[in-house]
Design a protein around this motif. Structure first.
Motif, PDB file in Angstrom:
ATOM      1  N   ALA A 107      12.047   9.290  60.817  1.00  0.00           N
ATOM      2  CA  ALA A 107      12.283  10.360  59.848  1.00  0.00           C
ATOM      3  C   ALA A 107      11.132  11.359  59.859  1.00  0.00           C
ATOM      4  O   ALA A 107      11.357  12.576  59.756  1.00  0.00           O
ATOM      5  CB  ALA A 107      12.471   9.779  58.456  1.00  0.00           C
ATOM      6  N   GLY A 108       9.909  10.874  60.010  1.00  0.00           N
ATOM      7  CA  GLY A 108       8.758  11.778  60.092  1.00  0.00           C
ATOM      8  C   GLY A 108       8.824  12.674  61.316  1.00  0.00           C
ATOM      9  O   GLY A 108       8.548  13.880  61.236  1.00  0.00           O
ATOM     10  N   VAL A 109       9.208  12.110  62.451  1.00  0.00           N
ATOM     11  CA  VAL A 109       9.339  12.897  63.683  1.00  0.00           C
ATOM     12  C   VAL A 109      10.475  13.911  63.537  1.00  0.00           C
ATOM     13  O   VAL A 109      10.356  15.064  63.962  1.00  0.00           O
ATOM     14  CB  VAL A 109       9.563  11.974  64.905  1.00  0.00           C
ATOM     15  N   HIS A 110      11.572  13.515  62.890  1.00  0.00           N
ATOM     16  CA  HIS A 110      12.680  14.446  62.699  1.00  0.00           C
ATOM     17  C   HIS A 110      12.331  15.556  61.712  1.00  0.00           C
ATOM     18  O   HIS A 110      12.818  16.689  61.856  1.00  0.00           O
ATOM     19  CB  HIS A 110      13.933  13.702  62.251  1.00  0.00           C
ATOM     20  N   ILE A 111      11.510  15.259  60.718  1.00  0.00           N
ATOM     21  CA  ILE A 111      11.062  16.318  59.803  1.00  0.00           C
ATOM     22  C   ILE A 111      10.186  17.310  60.554  1.00  0.00           C
ATOM     23  O   ILE A 111      10.315  18.532  60.381  1.00  0.00           O
ATOM     24  CB  ILE A 111      10.340  15.708  58.589  1.00  0.00           C
ATOM     25  N   ALA A 112       9.299  16.808  61.424  1.00  0.00           N
ATOM     26  CA  ALA A 112       8.475  17.703  62.249  1.00  0.00           C
ATOM     27  C   ALA A 112       9.360  18.547  63.172  1.00  0.00           C
ATOM     28  O   ALA A 112       9.107  19.744  63.371  1.00  0.00           O
ATOM     29  CB  ALA A 112       7.469  16.905  63.055  1.00  0.00           C
TER      30      ALA A 112
END
Length: 185
Positions: A107-112
């Protein structure tokens, strides 16, 4: 003479360990919620897989490369195409993290990657500010924001029950006494 034989071989415990090890590497791992939440997580992961394949992998790599390698004209697309490629690569990496049950990291990578998609959109707007007859290819990279939303939803569905259980356990544990009571009741 050099052969050693184990006297206590338990086939059942060994097969359970290998079966458990295999389940954790599968796309729909067992500890992803229960009941309707599990089904919803599976549906979200399948949607994420399809959207990432179409918009991030195919269009997100091929379209900016074709814009960058196309005929040189008055508009240079490099400033908008590079963040588009970066966000597409981040979406693919995040998908693999989500598949292997690293929901927080995915989820963090997708937010970035979603932030990178918004940077791409702003770069295209800046490129076409002086050329109103052209339209930006926003319909190709903006649907990737749905991937970010699905990832955050999956992460919350997987982790909120765990967080809530920890919170309840923390609330139920005995508070330390300021009087120095040594009772272990």
């Amino acid at each position: 003479m050099g052969k050693q034989i184990k006297l206590n071989t338990n086939k059942n415990s060994n097969s359970k360990q290998t079966k458990k090890r295999r389940e954790t590497r599968f796309f729909f791992v067992k500890d992803q919620g229960e009941g309707a939440v599990r089904v919803l997580i599976i549906i979200f992961k399948l949607l994420e897989l399809v959207i990432t394949t179409i918009f991030a992998l195919c269009l997100g790599i091929l379209a900016p490369l074709s814009l960058m390698m196309g005929e040189p004209d008055e508009i240079v697309f490099t400033s908008a195409a590079v963040p588009w490629i970066i966000s597409s690569v981040l979406y693919v990496i995040g998908l693999f993290l989500m598949i292997f049950n690293c929901s927080k990291t995915g989820a963090g990578v997708h937010i970035a990657a979603g932030i990178c998609s918004l940077v791409t959109y702003n770069n295209f707007r800046a490129l076409f500010r002086d050329h109103p007859e052209y339209r930006t290819p926003a319909h190709l990279f903006m649907p990737c924001l749905i991937i970010s939303a699905l990832s955050v939803a999956i992460m919350l569905m997987v982790n909120v029950p765990v967080w809530w259980e920890r919170y309840i356990q923390k609330q139920n544990e005995k508070a330390p006494s300021i009087l120095g009571d040594d009772n272990n009741d």
